[in-house]
Design a protein around this motif. Structure first.
Motif, PDB file in Angstrom:
ATOM      1  N   GLY A 122       0.815  -1.214   0.000  1.00 21.22           N
ATOM      2  CA  GLY A 122       0.000   0.000   0.000  1.00 21.22           C
ATOM      3  C   GLY A 122       0.845   1.260   0.000  1.00 21.22           C
ATOM      4  N   ILE A 123       1.883   1.268   0.828  1.00 20.18           N
ATOM      5  CA  ILE A 123       2.776   2.428   0.881  1.00 20.18           C
ATOM      6  C   ILE A 123       3.516   2.596  -0.442  1.00 20.18           C
ATOM      7  CG2 ILE A 123       4.872   3.331   1.976  1.00 20.18           C
ATOM      8  CD1 ILE A 123       3.862   2.174   4.594  1.00 20.18           C
ATOM      9  N   ARG A 125       2.421   1.842  -3.400  1.00 23.07           N
ATOM     10  CA  ARG A 125       1.514   2.441  -4.391  1.00 23.07           C
ATOM     11  C   ARG A 125       1.364   3.939  -4.160  1.00 23.07           C
ATOM     12  NH1 ARG A 125      -1.339  -2.431  -3.547  1.00 23.07           N
ATOM     13  NH2 ARG A 125      -2.660  -1.433  -1.968  1.00 23.07           N
ATOM     14  N   VAL A 126       1.268   4.337  -2.902  1.00 26.67           N
ATOM     15  CA  VAL A 126       1.107   5.757  -2.596  1.00 26.67           C
ATOM     16  C   VAL A 126       2.350   6.555  -2.988  1.00 26.67           C
ATOM     17  CG1 VAL A 126       0.834   7.424  -0.725  1.00 26.67           C
ATOM     18  CG2 VAL A 126      -0.552   5.345  -0.744  1.00 26.67           C
ATOM     19  N   LEU A 127       3.520   5.962  -2.743  1.00 26.37           N
ATOM     20  CA  LEU A 127       4.773   6.685  -2.987  1.00 26.37           C
ATOM     21  C   LEU A 127       5.291   6.553  -4.415  1.00 26.37           C
ATOM     22  CD1 LEU A 127       6.758   5.827   0.292  1.00 26.37           C
ATOM     23  CD2 LEU A 127       5.442   7.890  -0.223  1.00 26.37           C
ATOM     24  N   THR A 143       9.984   2.382   1.287  1.00 25.67           N
ATOM     25  CA  THR A 143       9.243   1.150   1.006  1.00 25.67           C
ATOM     26  C   THR A 143      10.073  -0.071   1.359  1.00 25.67           C
ATOM     27  OG1 THR A 143       8.139   2.292  -0.816  1.00 25.67           O
ATOM     28  CG2 THR A 143       7.971  -0.108  -0.755  1.00 25.67           C
TER      29      THR A 143
END
Length: 212
Positions: A122-123, A125-127, A143
């Motif tokens: 999830g992180i 994808r956000v970053l 990440t």
């Protein structure tokens, strides 16, 4: 239990004790991240590698601060001596389990791995959009620091004994900085070899063209 002045040193000791594991497990990841940004010179490879490692250590410190906060809440719910004893037993059980997994006698806690993997994905994808910026290596390192790793689990549960967010984060800072040395040396060596191999292939292509 107050924050000990040995929290940072204790983290470094555990980090140095993890040298072989970190070099073997994270060395390849660090090499891949370094080559992903296609550094042209040794100085550029070093910069990319250090930025990625700084991101990894930042994730360790953040995770430590979160666990330390919950540890401090436990101290508030119980008397300090009882809470510390509970954390000691919990940390000892986790460390024994992880030690037996390294020996191949017990499986890794799959539920923890799955949860951490989801958080990491999830992180990531956000970053992802930030990886194309100048801070790309650092963002990738953030990440990288959340990828499931039994040695990091061991460090985190040991750090919880500090009983505060600051103490736990301080322990993880020492752990992360100590692991930067073996991971950096391994990755820089592999990246340099990959560059030498690529240069060698280019020279062979040029030589072949000249012969034609």
């Amino acid at each position: 239990m107050a924050v000990s002045e040995f929290s940072f040193l204790g983290g470094m000791v555990l980090g140095f004790a993890s040298t072989l594991h970190c070099a073997g497990m994270c060395g390849g990841i660090a090499t891949s991240l370094t080559l992903m940004f296609q550094p042209a010179t040794a100085a550029e490879r070093f910069r990319v590698l250090m930025m990625a490692q700084a991101g990894r250590v930042t994730s360790y410190i953040a995770a430590g601060a979160v666990l330390g906060y919950f540890g401090s809440e436990l101290y508030g719910a119980f008397d300090r001596a009882g809470a510390f004893r509970l954390l000691q037993w919990f940390g000892a059980v986790v460390l024994i389990w992880l030690g037996l997994t390294f020996a191949g006698l017990l499986p890794m806690p799959a539920a923890v791995d799955r949860l951490i993997a989801r958080v990491s994905a999830g992180i990531a994808r956000v970053l992802a959009p930030l990886r194309r910026s100048a801070a790309g290596p650092y963002v990738s390192g953030l990440t990288w620091g959340i990828i499931p790793c039994p040695m990091v689990y061991a460090a985190l549960f040991t750090a919880m004994l500090a009983g505060t967010a600051f103490g736990c984060g301080l322990f993880m800072a020492g752990f992360g900085l100590a692991t930067m040395i073996p991971v950096g040396l391994t990755a820089f060596g592999f990246a340099s070899l990959a560059r030498v191999e690529a240069d060698g292939r280019d020279d062979l292509v040029v030589a072949a063209e000249h012969r034609q």
